[in-house]
Design a protein around this motif. Sequence first.
Motif, PDB file in Angstrom:
ATOM      1  N   LYS A   1       8.736  12.197   0.791  1.00  0.00           N
ATOM      2  CA  LYS A   1       8.310  13.058  -0.311  1.00  0.00           C
ATOM      3  C   LYS A   1       9.534  13.378  -1.158  1.00  0.00           C
ATOM      4  O   LYS A   1      10.599  13.692  -0.635  1.00  0.00           O
ATOM      5  CB  LYS A   1       7.678  14.339   0.222  1.00  0.00           C
ATOM      6  CG  LYS A   1       6.452  14.052   1.062  1.00  0.00           C
ATOM      7  CD  LYS A   1       5.569  15.231   1.142  1.00  0.00           C
ATOM      8  CE  LYS A   1       4.425  14.858   2.076  1.00  0.00           C
ATOM      9  NZ  LYS A   1       3.162  15.150   1.607  1.00  0.00           N
ATOM     10  N   LYS A   2       9.354  13.278  -2.449  1.00  0.00           N
ATOM     11  CA  LYS A   2      10.450  13.590  -3.373  1.00  0.00           C
ATOM     12  C   LYS A   2      10.648  15.081  -3.461  1.00  0.00           C
ATOM     13  O   LYS A   2       9.693  15.846  -3.520  1.00  0.00           O
ATOM     14  CB  LYS A   2      10.167  13.000  -4.755  1.00  0.00           C
ATOM     15  CG  LYS A   2      10.134  11.495  -4.753  1.00  0.00           C
ATOM     16  CD  LYS A   2       9.914  10.953  -6.137  1.00  0.00           C
ATOM     17  CE  LYS A   2       9.884   9.446  -6.109  1.00  0.00           C
ATOM     18  NZ  LYS A   2       9.647   8.883  -7.423  1.00  0.00           N
ATOM     19  N   LYS A   3      11.909  15.472  -3.463  1.00  0.00           N
ATOM     20  CA  LYS A   3      12.213  16.897  -3.598  1.00  0.00           C
ATOM     21  C   LYS A   3      12.050  17.294  -5.049  1.00  0.00           C
ATOM     22  O   LYS A   3      12.428  16.564  -5.963  1.00  0.00           O
ATOM     23  CB  LYS A   3      13.662  17.165  -3.152  1.00  0.00           C
ATOM     24  CG  LYS A   3      13.877  16.940  -1.691  1.00  0.00           C
ATOM     25  CD  LYS A   3      15.309  17.247  -1.312  1.00  0.00           C
ATOM     26  CE  LYS A   3      15.527  16.967   0.166  1.00  0.00           C
ATOM     27  NZ  LYS A   3      16.919  17.206   0.546  1.00  0.00           N
ATOM     28  N   LYS A   4      11.474  18.465  -5.253  1.00  0.00           N
ATOM     29  CA  LYS A   4      11.309  18.976  -6.608  1.00  0.00           C
ATOM     30  C   LYS A   4      12.621  19.524  -7.116  1.00  0.00           C
ATOM     31  O   LYS A   4      13.357  20.191  -6.381  1.00  0.00           O
ATOM     32  CB  LYS A   4      10.239  20.070  -6.657  1.00  0.00           C
ATOM     33  CG  LYS A   4       8.857  19.555  -6.348  1.00  0.00           C
ATOM     34  CD  LYS A   4       7.843  20.643  -6.465  1.00  0.00           C
ATOM     35  CE  LYS A   4       6.462  20.095  -6.132  1.00  0.00           C
ATOM     36  NZ  LYS A   4       5.433  21.138  -6.239  1.00  0.00           N
ATOM     37  N   LYS A   5      12.929  19.223  -8.355  1.00  0.00           N
ATOM     38  CA  LYS A   5      14.144  19.757  -8.963  1.00  0.00           C
ATOM     39  C   LYS A   5      13.934  21.226  -9.283  1.00  0.00           C
ATOM     40  O   LYS A   5      12.887  21.650  -9.716  1.00  0.00           O
ATOM     41  CB  LYS A   5      14.480  18.991 -10.245  1.00  0.00           C
ATOM     42  CG  LYS A   5      14.865  17.553  -9.973  1.00  0.00           C
ATOM     43  CD  LYS A   5      15.243  16.856 -11.249  1.00  0.00           C
ATOM     44  CE  LYS A   5      15.625  15.424 -10.969  1.00  0.00           C
ATOM     45  NZ  LYS A   5      15.970  14.697 -12.189  1.00  0.00           N
ATOM     46  N   GLN A   6      14.992  21.990  -9.055  1.00  0.00           N
ATOM     47  CA  GLN A   6      14.886  23.430  -9.306  1.00  0.00           C
ATOM     48  C   GLN A   6      15.469  23.786 -10.638  1.00  0.00           C
ATOM     49  O   GLN A   6      16.307  23.211 -11.173  1.00  0.00           O
ATOM     50  CB  GLN A   6      15.600  24.212  -8.218  1.00  0.00           C
ATOM     51  CG  GLN A   6      14.910  24.048  -6.881  1.00  0.00           C
ATOM     52  CD  GLN A   6      15.634  24.833  -5.794  1.00  0.00           C
ATOM     53  OE1 GLN A   6      16.708  25.365  -5.972  1.00  0.00           O
ATOM     54  NE2 GLN A   6      15.002  24.889  -4.639  1.00  0.00           N
TER      55      GLN A   6
ATOM     56  N   ARG B   1       0.827  -1.204   0.000  1.00  0.00           N
ATOM     57  CA  ARG B   1       0.000   0.000   0.000  1.00  0.00           C
ATOM     58  C   ARG B   1       0.868   1.265   0.000  1.00  0.00           C
ATOM     59  O   ARG B   1       0.613   2.216   0.719  1.00  0.00           O
ATOM     60  CB  ARG B   1      -0.979  -0.042   1.164  1.00  0.00           C
ATOM     61  CG  ARG B   1      -1.970  -1.198   1.009  1.00  0.00           C
ATOM     62  CD  ARG B   1      -2.826  -1.503   2.211  1.00  0.00           C
ATOM     63  NE  ARG B   1      -3.409  -0.343   2.833  1.00  0.00           N
ATOM     64  CZ  ARG B   1      -3.933  -0.339   4.045  1.00  0.00           C
ATOM     65  NH1 ARG B   1      -3.943  -1.444   4.766  1.00  0.00           N
ATOM     66  NH2 ARG B   1      -4.447   0.752   4.554  1.00  0.00           N
ATOM     67  N   GLY B   2       1.912   1.244  -0.816  1.00  0.00           N
ATOM     68  CA  GLY B   2       2.757   2.409  -1.012  1.00  0.00           C
ATOM     69  C   GLY B   2       3.907   2.577  -0.031  1.00  0.00           C
ATOM     70  O   GLY B   2       4.716   3.478  -0.185  1.00  0.00           O
ATOM     71  N   LYS B   3       3.990   1.723   0.993  1.00  0.00           N
ATOM     72  CA  LYS B   3       5.063   1.825   1.983  1.00  0.00           C
ATOM     73  C   LYS B   3       6.054   0.677   1.796  1.00  0.00           C
ATOM     74  O   LYS B   3       5.659  -0.454   1.531  1.00  0.00           O
ATOM     75  CB  LYS B   3       4.497   1.740   3.403  1.00  0.00           C
ATOM     76  CG  LYS B   3       3.592   2.895   3.784  1.00  0.00           C
ATOM     77  CD  LYS B   3       3.098   2.698   5.208  1.00  0.00           C
ATOM     78  CE  LYS B   3       2.237   3.837   5.703  1.00  0.00           C
ATOM     79  NZ  LYS B   3       1.820   3.607   7.110  1.00  0.00           N
TER      80      LYS B   3
END
Length: 107
Positions: A102-107, A35-37
């Motif tokens: 949570k994935k970090k957003k690329k800048q 379940r996603g974990k």
Amino acid sequence: MACSKEYLAFVLEQLSELEDITYRSMMGEYILYYRGKIAAYLCDDRLLVKPVPAAVAKMPNARYEPPYEGAKDMLLVEEVENRAFLTELFQAMYDELPAPRKKKKKQ
């Protein structure tokens, strides 16, 4: 030694009563998600689960082994043939498994 696709297929069949079991390949080994974990690793044809309190309670005599060199120890599941036990184990562990990062957003 890598984990065989036959062992992956066997473990997935054993867990087939659970909804939302997925996996990801990682350098010849596999990460199992429930379940996603992240719940377990398949390494060298061994099933290793996160040592959360529910897993420790269900397997008090389980050996702790690292999935690969340098990794944190996990619990070795020796009752892989017991489908009912595996189903209960994963269900009991779910609430105690860490939430996905949570994935970090690329800048």
